[in-house]
Design a protein around this motif. Structure first.
Motif, PDB file in Angstrom:
ATOM      1  N   ALA A   1      -0.735   4.240   0.525  1.00  0.00           N
ATOM      2  CA  ALA A   1      -1.881   5.010   1.018  1.00  0.00           C
ATOM      3  C   ALA A   1      -0.941   6.343   1.866  1.00  0.00           C
ATOM      4  CB  ALA A   1      -2.844   4.325   1.961  1.00  0.00           C
ATOM      5  N   GLY A   2      -1.324   7.521   1.503  1.00  0.00           N
ATOM      6  CA  GLY A   2      -1.022   8.647   1.973  1.00  0.00           C
ATOM      7  C   GLY A   2       0.326   8.953   1.612  1.00  0.00           C
TER       8      GLY A   2
ATOM      9  N   THR B   1       2.968  10.623  -1.313  1.00  0.00           N
ATOM     10  CA  THR B   1       3.366  11.211  -2.681  1.00  0.00           C
ATOM     11  C   THR B   1       4.515  10.984  -3.328  1.00  0.00           C
ATOM     12  OG1 THR B   1       1.900  13.041  -1.797  1.00  0.00           O
ATOM     13  CG2 THR B   1       3.084  13.592  -3.866  1.00  0.00           C
TER      14      THR B   1
ATOM     15  N   GLU C   1      -1.198   4.936  -8.364  1.00  0.00           N
ATOM     16  CA  GLU C   1      -2.744   5.250  -7.842  1.00  0.00           C
ATOM     17  C   GLU C   1      -3.560   3.803  -7.449  1.00  0.00           C
ATOM     18  OE1 GLU C   1      -3.951   7.558 -11.190  1.00  0.00           O
ATOM     19  OE2 GLU C   1      -3.242   9.572 -10.184  1.00  0.00           O
ATOM     20  N   GLU C   2      -3.247   2.686  -8.099  1.00  0.00           N
ATOM     21  CA  GLU C   2      -3.686   1.458  -7.785  1.00  0.00           C
ATOM     22  C   GLU C   2      -3.536   0.998  -6.209  1.00  0.00           C
ATOM     23  OE1 GLU C   2      -2.688  -1.326 -10.645  1.00  0.00           O
ATOM     24  OE2 GLU C   2      -4.032  -0.835 -12.362  1.00  0.00           O
ATOM     25  N   ARG C   3      -2.351   1.493  -5.975  1.00  0.00           N
ATOM     26  CA  ARG C   3      -2.033   0.990  -4.338  1.00  0.00           C
ATOM     27  C   ARG C   3      -2.228   2.206  -3.525  1.00  0.00           C
ATOM     28  NH1 ARG C   3       0.357  -1.620  -8.347  1.00  0.00           N
ATOM     29  NH2 ARG C   3       1.208  -3.572  -7.763  1.00  0.00           N
ATOM     30  N   ASP C   4      -3.113   3.326  -4.050  1.00  0.00           N
ATOM     31  CA  ASP C   4      -3.688   4.209  -3.231  1.00  0.00           C
ATOM     32  C   ASP C   4      -2.685   5.381  -2.895  1.00  0.00           C
ATOM     33  OD1 ASP C   4      -6.441   3.071  -3.029  1.00  0.00           O
ATOM     34  OD2 ASP C   4      -5.501   1.990  -1.180  1.00  0.00           O
ATOM     35  N   GLY C   5      -1.494   5.487  -3.698  1.00  0.00           N
ATOM     36  CA  GLY C   5      -0.625   6.604  -3.460  1.00  0.00           C
ATOM     37  C   GLY C   5      -0.933   7.712  -4.479  1.00  0.00           C
ATOM     38  N   LYS C   6      -0.507   9.037  -4.124  1.00  0.00           N
ATOM     39  CA  LYS C   6      -0.767   9.964  -4.900  1.00  0.00           C
ATOM     40  C   LYS C   6       0.337  10.378  -5.811  1.00  0.00           C
ATOM     41  CE  LYS C   6      -3.217  12.296  -0.925  1.00  0.00           C
ATOM     42  NZ  LYS C   6      -2.991  13.598  -0.003  1.00  0.00           N
TER      43      LYS C   6
ATOM     44  N   ARG D   1      -0.382   4.981 -12.956  1.00  0.00           N
ATOM     45  CA  ARG D   1      -1.450   3.858 -12.823  1.00  0.00           C
ATOM     46  C   ARG D   1      -1.379   3.005 -11.503  1.00  0.00           C
ATOM     47  NH1 ARG D   1      -1.905  -1.143 -14.044  1.00  0.00           N
ATOM     48  NH2 ARG D   1      -0.288  -0.864 -15.558  1.00  0.00           N
TER      49      ARG D   1
ATOM     50  N   SER E   1       0.905  -1.208   0.268  1.00  0.00           N
ATOM     51  CA  SER E   1      -0.131  -0.088   0.077  1.00  0.00           C
ATOM     52  C   SER E   1       1.036   1.314   0.082  1.00  0.00           C
ATOM     53  CB  SER E   1      -0.935   0.024   1.272  1.00  0.00           C
ATOM     54  OG  SER E   1      -1.768   1.359   1.226  1.00  0.00           O
TER      55      SER E   1
END
Length: 84
Positions: free
Chosen positions: A6-7, A9, A28-33, A25, A4
């Motif tokens: 997430a959170g 950048t 973003e699929e792993r919830d990154g920015k 892609r 993940s």
């Protein structure tokens, strides 16, 4: 199990448009920015100066230039990088 992001950048510097979209892609699929993606060193340097980054994916060869000056800058700031 995918990692993940997430959170986090991540700056993406890649001058191949399709490769840049793939990297974006995947992040973003792993919830990154994604900061970018951008295809020029000067654009990446501007982003790095204005966005709080957690990491970076840097294409080494950029149309006759290289991204090593930015890599050095990010390493000095303790930002993890991956050179591609």
């Amino acid at each position: 199990m995918p990692v993940s992001l997430a959170g986090l950048t991540i700056l993406v510097l890649e001058d191949d448009f399709l490769a840049a979209l793939d990297l974006k892609r995947l992040i973003e699929e792993r919830d990154g920015k994604v900061a970018g993606p951008v295809g020029r060193l000067d654009q990446a340097q501007q982003l790095a100066a204005s966005v709080e980054l957690d990491g970076a994916l840097l294409d080494v060869k950029l149309n006759g230039l290289d991204s090593l000056p930015l890599a050095d800058e990010l390493i000095a700031r303790n930002i993890p990088i991956i050179l591609v």
